[in-house]
Design an enzyme around this catalytic site. Structure first.
Site, PDB file in Angstrom:
ATOM      1  N   GLU A 101       0.819  -1.195   0.000  1.00 56.67           N
ATOM      2  CA  GLU A 101       0.000   0.000   0.000  1.00 56.67           C
ATOM      3  C   GLU A 101       0.864   1.261   0.000  1.00 56.67           C
ATOM      4  OE1 GLU A 101      -3.919  -1.676   2.251  1.00 56.67           O
ATOM      5  OE2 GLU A 101      -2.031  -1.615   3.311  1.00 56.67           O
ATOM      6  N   CYS A 114       3.464   8.329   1.447  1.00 58.71           N
ATOM      7  CA  CYS A 114       4.003   7.333   2.367  1.00 58.71           C
ATOM      8  C   CYS A 114       4.243   6.049   1.583  1.00 58.71           C
ATOM      9  CB  CYS A 114       3.009   7.132   3.510  1.00 58.71           C
ATOM     10  SG  CYS A 114       3.584   5.956   4.735  1.00 58.71           S
ATOM     11  N   CYS A 121       6.578  -7.329   6.846  1.00 56.69           N
ATOM     12  CA  CYS A 121       7.765  -6.912   7.600  1.00 56.69           C
ATOM     13  C   CYS A 121       8.147  -8.076   8.495  1.00 56.69           C
ATOM     14  CB  CYS A 121       7.448  -5.683   8.448  1.00 56.69           C
ATOM     15  SG  CYS A 121       8.898  -5.030   9.330  1.00 56.69           S
ATOM     16  N   CYS A 125       6.709  -5.880  15.351  1.00 58.40           N
ATOM     17  CA  CYS A 125       6.433  -4.973  16.468  1.00 58.40           C
ATOM     18  C   CYS A 125       4.991  -5.246  16.912  1.00 58.40           C
ATOM     19  CB  CYS A 125       6.602  -3.519  16.053  1.00 58.40           C
ATOM     20  SG  CYS A 125       8.285  -3.163  15.509  1.00 58.40           S
ATOM     21  N   CYS A 128       1.888  -3.176  15.616  1.00 55.06           N
ATOM     22  CA  CYS A 128       1.838  -2.821  14.190  1.00 55.06           C
ATOM     23  C   CYS A 128       1.150  -3.903  13.369  1.00 55.06           C
ATOM     24  CB  CYS A 128       3.265  -2.606  13.675  1.00 55.06           C
ATOM     25  SG  CYS A 128       3.336  -2.339  11.896  1.00 55.06           S
ATOM     26  N   CYS A 350      -0.995   5.268  10.233  1.00 55.28           N
ATOM     27  CA  CYS A 350       0.235   4.571  10.619  1.00 55.28           C
ATOM     28  C   CYS A 350      -0.079   3.221  11.227  1.00 55.28           C
ATOM     29  CB  CYS A 350       0.985   5.343  11.692  1.00 55.28           C
ATOM     30  SG  CYS A 350       1.495   6.946  11.189  1.00 55.28           S
TER      31      CYS A 350
HETATM   32  N1  SAH Z   1       9.344  -0.077   9.696  1.00 53.67           N
HETATM   33  C1  SAH Z   1       9.638   1.295   9.835  1.00 53.67           C
HETATM   34  C2  SAH Z   1       8.790   2.188   8.975  1.00 53.67           C
HETATM   35  C3  SAH Z   1       7.302   1.900   8.878  1.00 53.67           C
HETATM   36  S1  SAH Z   1       6.214   2.129  10.235  1.00 53.67           S
HETATM   37  C4  SAH Z   1       9.527   1.722  11.265  1.00 53.67           C
HETATM   38  O1  SAH Z   1       9.023   0.945  12.067  1.00 53.67           O
HETATM   39  O2  SAH Z   1      10.003   2.809  11.578  1.00 53.67           O
HETATM   40  C5  SAH Z   1       5.865   3.878  10.376  1.00 53.67           C
HETATM   41  C6  SAH Z   1       5.569   4.295  11.825  1.00 53.67           C
HETATM   42  O3  SAH Z   1       4.251   3.901  12.261  1.00 53.67           O
HETATM   43  C7  SAH Z   1       6.537   3.679  12.813  1.00 53.67           C
HETATM   44  O4  SAH Z   1       6.953   4.632  13.743  1.00 53.67           O
HETATM   45  C8  SAH Z   1       5.687   2.631  13.454  1.00 53.67           C
HETATM   46  O5  SAH Z   1       6.218   2.239  14.689  1.00 53.67           O
HETATM   47  C9  SAH Z   1       4.352   3.326  13.548  1.00 53.67           C
HETATM   48  N2  SAH Z   1       3.232   2.435  13.815  1.00 53.67           N
HETATM   49  C10 SAH Z   1       3.153   1.112  13.550  1.00 53.67           C
HETATM   50  N3  SAH Z   1       1.946   0.635  13.940  1.00 53.67           N
HETATM   51  C11 SAH Z   1       1.253   1.670  14.470  1.00 53.67           C
HETATM   52  C12 SAH Z   1      -0.061   1.813  15.005  1.00 53.67           C
HETATM   53  N4  SAH Z   1      -0.899   0.780  15.070  1.00 53.67           N
HETATM   54  N5  SAH Z   1      -0.449   3.029  15.435  1.00 53.67           N
HETATM   55  C13 SAH Z   1       0.384   4.082  15.320  1.00 53.67           C
HETATM   56  N6  SAH Z   1       1.630   4.014  14.805  1.00 53.67           N
HETATM   57  C14 SAH Z   1       2.074   2.817  14.391  1.00 53.67           C
HETATM   58 FE1  SF4 Z   2       7.930  -3.508  10.752  1.00 52.60          FE
HETATM   59 FE2  SF4 Z   2       5.728  -2.376  11.699  1.00 52.60          FE
HETATM   60 FE3  SF4 Z   2       7.837  -2.731  13.292  1.00 52.60          FE
HETATM   61 FE4  SF4 Z   2       7.949  -0.892  11.329  1.00 52.60          FE
HETATM   62  S1  SF4 Z   2       6.576  -0.862  13.105  1.00 52.60           S
HETATM   63  S2  SF4 Z   2       9.552  -2.408  11.872  1.00 52.60           S
HETATM   64  S3  SF4 Z   2       6.693  -1.937   9.743  1.00 52.60           S
HETATM   65  S4  SF4 Z   2       6.596  -4.364  12.340  1.00 52.60           S
END
Ligand code: SAH
Ligand code: SF4
Length: 371
Positions: A101, A114, A121, A125, A128, A350
């Site tokens: 996306e 974005c 991934c 996390c 996420c 995000c």
């Molecule tokens: N993988 C990279 C870039 C993509 S994520 C990273 O983790 O930095 C972009 C941002 O959105 C990151 O800061 C991530 O931690 C945040 N993010 C992920 N899931 C989220 C959620 N459910 N609510 C708000 N932010 C989130």
């Molecule tokens: Fe991967 Fe989501 Fe963690 Fe970013 S926040 S490193 S996209 S699992």
């Protein structure tokens, strides 16, 4: 079986995503001079040509020869969604059927695209959505650049406009960890930054990482784009649970890498992203520890209200908790805006990105250590 005298159709190679040098080398193979290769580059990335026939500054026999051997492919749009707030999300499909996306977020003074760097991934996390996707592969440079080109197509932004652009900024904050796909991300960003190409300045590009420490240095030396760090916690025990990569590269090592990031001057501050999770990382003492950690780093803090997704094991902090947190960070001299969630209605905010074709892995998703 194919008979010997039927010429086999070799698949035509995609020229999108080749670096300038690689494109020149490809053209040199059949005697095209460097200045013609440069014209071709201009057609592809400045004009957005999708067809060699349109390249009128190249002689017709050359155009025909190119068309016989090459294509100028973008990812296909498998779905386009528009949010009530103007955010647009494209679900893009690649040749192998995988999808990612890309999201466009218009604001008054800018338009941010974005961009994703991987299908899924590997980093899981716990807050996420992307991390719950089973299939993971790196995107090729053509698939990363292709996202910008599709957005330019959809927004009618060819040739690359000088002013009044709808795509002024790029953030690598979509699906995937960009520093786990460094080579392709670097090739794509060089194309995106090229002043004779997509022409988006490195000052308008931000790469977000969950903290792949050894690659941060390389990114600074070779790309010097803006850096965003997904910090999300101020103590290793909490960050270990939120961002499992922390077990490999703990907070102290991550902040050291930030301190030596070449462009970490006051003019180009590092952004620290901090997702607000109720009862997990959102107390006033967390905020005070955060400002202690940032001492000596030209930094700004971006507070991200947690965006829920189906089955997510967290809740967003209350508005009052977010405000109190922001006030403490702000009083210490750091800007600490709360990121307004955009495109929530189309799951474009995000951490909500995940192609619709993939189901959640229920058991794994819920196996998050309790706070
Ligand atoms: N993988 C990279 C870039 C993509 S994520 C990273 O983790 O930095 C972009 C941002 O959105 C990151 O800061 C991530 O931690 C945040 N993010 C992920 N899931 C989220 C959620 N459910 N609510 C708000 N932010 C989130
Ligand atoms: Fe991967 Fe989501 Fe963690 Fe970013 S926040 S490193 S996209 S699992």
């Amino acid at each position: 079986m194919q008979s010997e005298d039927t010429p086999s159709e070799a698949p035509r190679r995609n020229l999108v995503g080749l670096s300038r040098e690689a494109l020149a080398a490809e053209m040199a193979k059949f005697g095209v001079e460097p200045f013609r290769a440069r014209q071709l580059w201009h057609w592809i990335y400045h004009r957005g040509a999708t067809d060699f026939a349109a390249m009128t500054s190249l002689a017709k026999p050359l155009r025909d020869k190119l068309a016989a051997q090459y294509v100028l492919n973008r990812p296909a749009i498998s779905r386009a969604l528009n949010s009530v707030d103007g955010t647009r999300k494209w679900l893009l499909r690649f040749a192998d059927g995988e999808e990612v996306e890309t999201v466009h977020i218009p604001e008054e003074d800018r338009g941010t695209l974005c961009v994703s760097s991987q299908v899924g991934c590997t980093l899981t996390c716990s807050f996420c959505h992307t991390g719950t996707q089973r299939l993971v592969r790196n995107l090729g440079s053509e698939e990363i650049v292709g996202q910008v080109m599709v957005a330019r197509d959809a927004l009618g932004e060819w040739p690359s406009p000088q002013d009044d652009r709808q795509v002024t900024n790029i953030v690598l904050m979509g699906m995937g960890e960009p520093l786990y796909n460094y080579e392709n991300v670097a090739t794509a960003l060089k194309i995106i930054m090229d002043p004779e190409g997509l022409s988006i300045s490195r000052r308008k590009i931000t790469l977000s990482t969950s903290g792949v420490v050894p690659m941060i240095r390389r990114c600074g030396a070779e790309l010097a784009v803006n850096l965003a760090i997904s910090l999300h916690a101020v103590r290793d025990d909490i960050r270990d649970r939120l961002v499992p990569l922390n077990r490999k590269y703990p907070i102290a090592a991550l902040l050291d890498a930030c301190r030596s990031y070449p462009r970490a001057t006051n003019a180009r501050r590092i952004t620290f992203e901090y997702v607000m999770l109720k009862g997990i990382n959102d107390s006033p003492s967390d905020a005070r520890e955060l400002v202690q950690l940032l001492v000596g780093i030209p930094a700004k803090v971006n507070l991200i209200p947690f965006n829920p997704w189906p089955g997510a094991p967290f809740e967003c902090s209350s508005d009052a908790a977010i405000k109190a947190f922001s006030d403490i960070v702000f009083a210490a001299g750091y800007s600490a805006p709360v990121r307004t969630p955009r495109g929530r209605d189309i799951l474009a905010a995000c951490g909500q990105l995940k192609s619709a074709s993939v189901r959640l892995r229920r058991g794994e998703r819920l196996a998050v250590p309790a706070a």
